[in-house]
Design an enzyme around this catalytic site. Structure first.
Site, PDB file in Angstrom:
ATOM      1  CG  ASP A 137      58.931  84.335  56.571  1.00  9.17           C
ATOM      2  OD1 ASP A 137      57.715  84.153  56.714  1.00  9.17           O
ATOM      3  OD2 ASP A 137      59.788  83.826  57.320  1.00  9.17           O
ATOM      4  CB  SER A 164      56.390  80.606  59.125  1.00  9.76           C
ATOM      5  OG  SER A 164      56.798  81.955  59.229  1.00  9.76           O
ATOM      6  CD  GLN A 199      54.193  83.280  57.192  1.00  7.23           C
ATOM      7  OE1 GLN A 199      54.238  84.032  58.150  1.00  7.23           O
ATOM      8  NE2 GLN A 199      55.222  83.073  56.394  1.00  7.23           N
TER       9      GLN A 199
END
Length: 303
Positions: A209, A233, A283
């Protein structure tokens, strides 16, 4: 494993080692690492840890994870992970994990596991980049620049985290120039840890991430650290292709093919030192530039 690993590493391992409340119910603690809300990688790593705990590691290993972030997590409260053992087939197992905090679902994901099989194999080539030893680590900011930033950002930039990052093409995140939407970053856990593949997958989920969504800001000359920029996110996908160690250097090669409607998409490929593609990521995230800093501070990121 070292007798006395660095506190930041042992704290991360503790964070990913969940308390089992029932057969398929787990509780994880939260950590304030300088972000406004719970770091998304923490929830990814903990959810994968919970799912892995319900599958026989000797028979099947995680090969993919698909997640949605629904609400911002409270850094001052634990998170409960409820695992649904959705399917155990002849070769594959699927687990659905729901993360709950303050009685509300903040995240859910599906993770798939597969028994080892032989089959066709190919991969793309790793980009040609300098070795991590030939790159500088993240330079520290001058004290006067750091002091001018919000306290949370100061803590984030001055902390020594469990992972070490070395950027092939560093960018000044406080005064970012406009540049094409791609980057390569070497990273590794800063201490050696045990040999458990499950631990290394959870560690990679945590680290995946970092850096990813920020790549979508490159063409626009903006950064998460700017007070009028709001980022979060929205979803996250992770595929494990080949064995790896998170405590050895890995190259994160990231690009962003599109940004629109206040959302940016980023894709990543993770290679080991030998050039093997060990994992892939994708993502989409929220990227808003709001009128002023006070608006960014008070509007929930997922509103």
């Amino acid at each position: 494993m070292p007798q006395h690993p660095e506190p930041v590493v042992s704290e991360l391992i503790d964070l990913l080692s969940l308390e089992r409340l029932e057969d398929n119910l787990f509780r994880g603690q939260s950590r304030d690492i300088g972000t406004k809300y719970v770091f998304g990688g923490q929830v990814l790593g903990q959810a994968l840890s919970a799912a892995q705990a319900t599958v026989s590691a000797s028979e099947r290993k995680a090969h993919s994870l698909h997640a949605y972030f629904l609400r911002a997590g409270d850094i001052d409260a634990p998170i409960v992970y409820d695992v649904d053992c959705t399917r155990d087939g002849g070769s594959f197992s699927v687990r659905r994990v729901t993360a709950i905090q303050h009685g509300r679902v903040i995240f859910f994901c599906a993770a798939s596991f597969q028994a080892a099989e032989d089959g066709a194999e190919h991969q793309v080539h790793m980009p040609e980049v300098p070795a991590p030893e030939d790159l500088d680590g993240n330079p520290s900011l001058p004290a006067e620049r750091l002091a001018a930033l919000p306290i949370k950002v100061q803590r984030w930039l001055s902390r020594r985290g469990p992972f070490e990052f070395r950027h092939v093409h560093p960018r000044d995140e406080l005064s970012p120039p406009k540049r094409p939407p791609y980057q390569q970053v070497w990273f590794r856990l800063s201490e050696k840890v045990g040999d458990s593949p499950e631990l290394h997958r959870a560690l990679l989920a945590y680290a995946s991430d970092f850096q990813l969504l920020g790549t979508a800001t490159f063409p626009h000359g903006i950064s998460y650290y700017q007070p009028n920029v709001q980022m979060a996110s929205l979803d996250h996908a992770l595929w494990f292709h080949r064995p790896f160690r998170a405590d050895e250097w890995l190259l994160y090669s990231i690009d962003s093919p599109s940004a629109q409607d206040s959302r940016g998409l980023a894709r990543g490929q993770i290679f080991d030192r030998q050039g093997r593609l060990v994992a892939s990521t994708a993502q989409e995230g929220l990227i808003r530039v709001v009128p002023d800093a006070s608006a960014a501070a008070h509007v929930p990121a997922r509103s």
